[in-house]
Design a protein around this motif. Structure first.
Motif, PDB file in Angstrom:
ATOM      1  N   LEU A  30       0.860  -1.393  -0.294  1.00  0.00           N
ATOM      2  CA  LEU A  30       0.197   0.002   0.014  1.00  0.00           C
ATOM      3  C   LEU A  30       0.901   1.395  -0.193  1.00  0.00           C
ATOM      4  N   LEU A  31       2.026   1.169   0.733  1.00  0.00           N
ATOM      5  CA  LEU A  31       2.795   2.375   1.006  1.00  0.00           C
ATOM      6  C   LEU A  31       3.429   2.601  -0.498  1.00  0.00           C
ATOM      7  N   LEU A  32       4.052   1.590  -1.079  1.00  0.00           N
ATOM      8  CA  LEU A  32       4.657   1.676  -2.382  1.00  0.00           C
ATOM      9  C   LEU A  32       3.666   2.095  -3.550  1.00  0.00           C
ATOM     10  N   ALA A  33       2.552   1.766  -3.502  1.00  0.00           N
ATOM     11  CA  ALA A  33       1.320   1.989  -4.552  1.00  0.00           C
ATOM     12  C   ALA A  33       0.995   3.551  -4.540  1.00  0.00           C
ATOM     13  N   ILE A  45      -4.067   0.665 -10.553  1.00  0.00           N
ATOM     14  CA  ILE A  45      -3.162  -0.101  -9.505  1.00  0.00           C
ATOM     15  C   ILE A  45      -4.399  -0.896  -8.905  1.00  0.00           C
ATOM     16  N   GLU A  46      -3.951  -2.213  -8.777  1.00  0.00           N
ATOM     17  CA  GLU A  46      -4.656  -3.077  -7.863  1.00  0.00           C
ATOM     18  C   GLU A  46      -3.743  -3.961  -7.186  1.00  0.00           C
ATOM     19  N   PHE A  47      -4.192  -4.564  -6.003  1.00  0.00           N
ATOM     20  CA  PHE A  47      -3.520  -5.692  -5.458  1.00  0.00           C
ATOM     21  C   PHE A  47      -4.163  -7.098  -5.399  1.00  0.00           C
ATOM     22  N   LEU A  57      -7.296  -0.170  -4.291  1.00  0.00           N
ATOM     23  CA  LEU A  57      -6.434   0.681  -3.234  1.00  0.00           C
ATOM     24  C   LEU A  57      -7.198   1.112  -2.064  1.00  0.00           C
ATOM     25  N   LYS A  58      -8.481   1.270  -2.255  1.00  0.00           N
ATOM     26  CA  LYS A  58      -9.372   1.814  -1.390  1.00  0.00           C
ATOM     27  C   LYS A  58      -9.642   0.671  -0.549  1.00  0.00           C
ATOM     28  N   GLU A  59      -9.922  -0.270  -1.263  1.00  0.00           N
ATOM     29  CA  GLU A  59     -10.340  -1.309  -0.254  1.00  0.00           C
ATOM     30  C   GLU A  59      -9.359  -2.180   0.391  1.00  0.00           C
ATOM     31  N   LEU A  60      -8.026  -2.169   0.172  1.00  0.00           N
ATOM     32  CA  LEU A  60      -7.090  -2.617   0.923  1.00  0.00           C
ATOM     33  C   LEU A  60      -6.641  -1.784   2.019  1.00  0.00           C
TER      34      LEU A  60
END
Length: 217
Positions: A30-33, A45-47, A57-60
């Motif tokens: 999350l920090l890197l994204a 961007i997704e994880f 990003l919002k969900e994570l």
């Protein structure tokens, strides 16, 4: 929880390419994204977690906020030993986790008499660790399980068949408890010298030394 970052990168002139990172802890990802997002060139961007579930990003960010006060980033080390002369077994486990922005280590061992083999003691040690997680209040999280027993790790990973009825009952017991607590487990086999802490706890149990405690790291 470990995730990998997947994103599309676009240059000022419009050229695009896709990138996938190595797996890392969700907080680091999350920090890197967020840092990449500030450049204005990282798009979509997704994880992706180990179950191939995608997170925005919002969900994570919401997920990490929600588990902050609960035990998470959990790793279990376990070991069991059977003494054929006394017919007693020593069980040991070390549980590493994070909670409230701090890192913790829980250690627990136990001496039991009802087991018959070393493999059974290994399974019992893992079950002991899962019970400790339940007492901590941990639930519905991915967990890492690490041990030096090829039998336990490979059978739980379904890489090896199970022929012994006694071990099959332990597997069913463990899987039922994992399901009850909502844990998604990944298994890793290590050499014995990489599992010294749990091994020592099991040996101490056989020698009548009881260990129970949690410390901040």
């Amino acid at each position: 929880m470990d995730v990998r970052i997947e994103l599309t990168y676009q240059t000022p002139k419009g050229a695009e390419t896709s990138f996938t990172s190595e797996e890392m802890q969700a907080a680091k990802a999350l920090l890197l994204a967020e840092d990449l997002e500030k450049t204005g060139r990282a798009k979509q961007i997704e994880f992706v977690d180990h179950l191939d579930h995608s997170w925005s990003l919002k969900e994570l960010k919401k997920y990490l906020k929600g588990i902050e006060t609960e035990p998470h980033n959990i790793t279990i080390y376990f070991d069991g030993g059977f003494d054929k002369y006394s017919n007693k077994s020593g069980l040991g486990c070390a549980v590493y986790y994070e909670q409230n922005g701090k890192s913790w280590r829980l250690r627990k061992n136990a001496l039991v008499e009802e087991l018959q083999t070393n493999n059974e003691a290994e399974y019992a040690a893992l079950f002991l660790a899962i019970q400790e997680l339940e007492l901590l209040g941990a639930h519905h999280l991915p967990i890492k399980i690490i041990g030096d027993s090829q039998v336990v790790i490979n059978q739980l990973s379904e890489d090896w068949p199970v022929y012994e009825e006694t071990l099959l009952k332990w597997i069913e017991r463990i899987e039922k408890k994992l399901e009850e607590l909502g844990f998604s487990a990944t298994y890793k086999h290590v050499q014995r010298n990489k599992n010294k802490e749990a091994d020592q706890l099991a040996s101490q149990a056989l020698n009548g030394i009881e260990i129970t405690g949690t410390i901040e790291l």
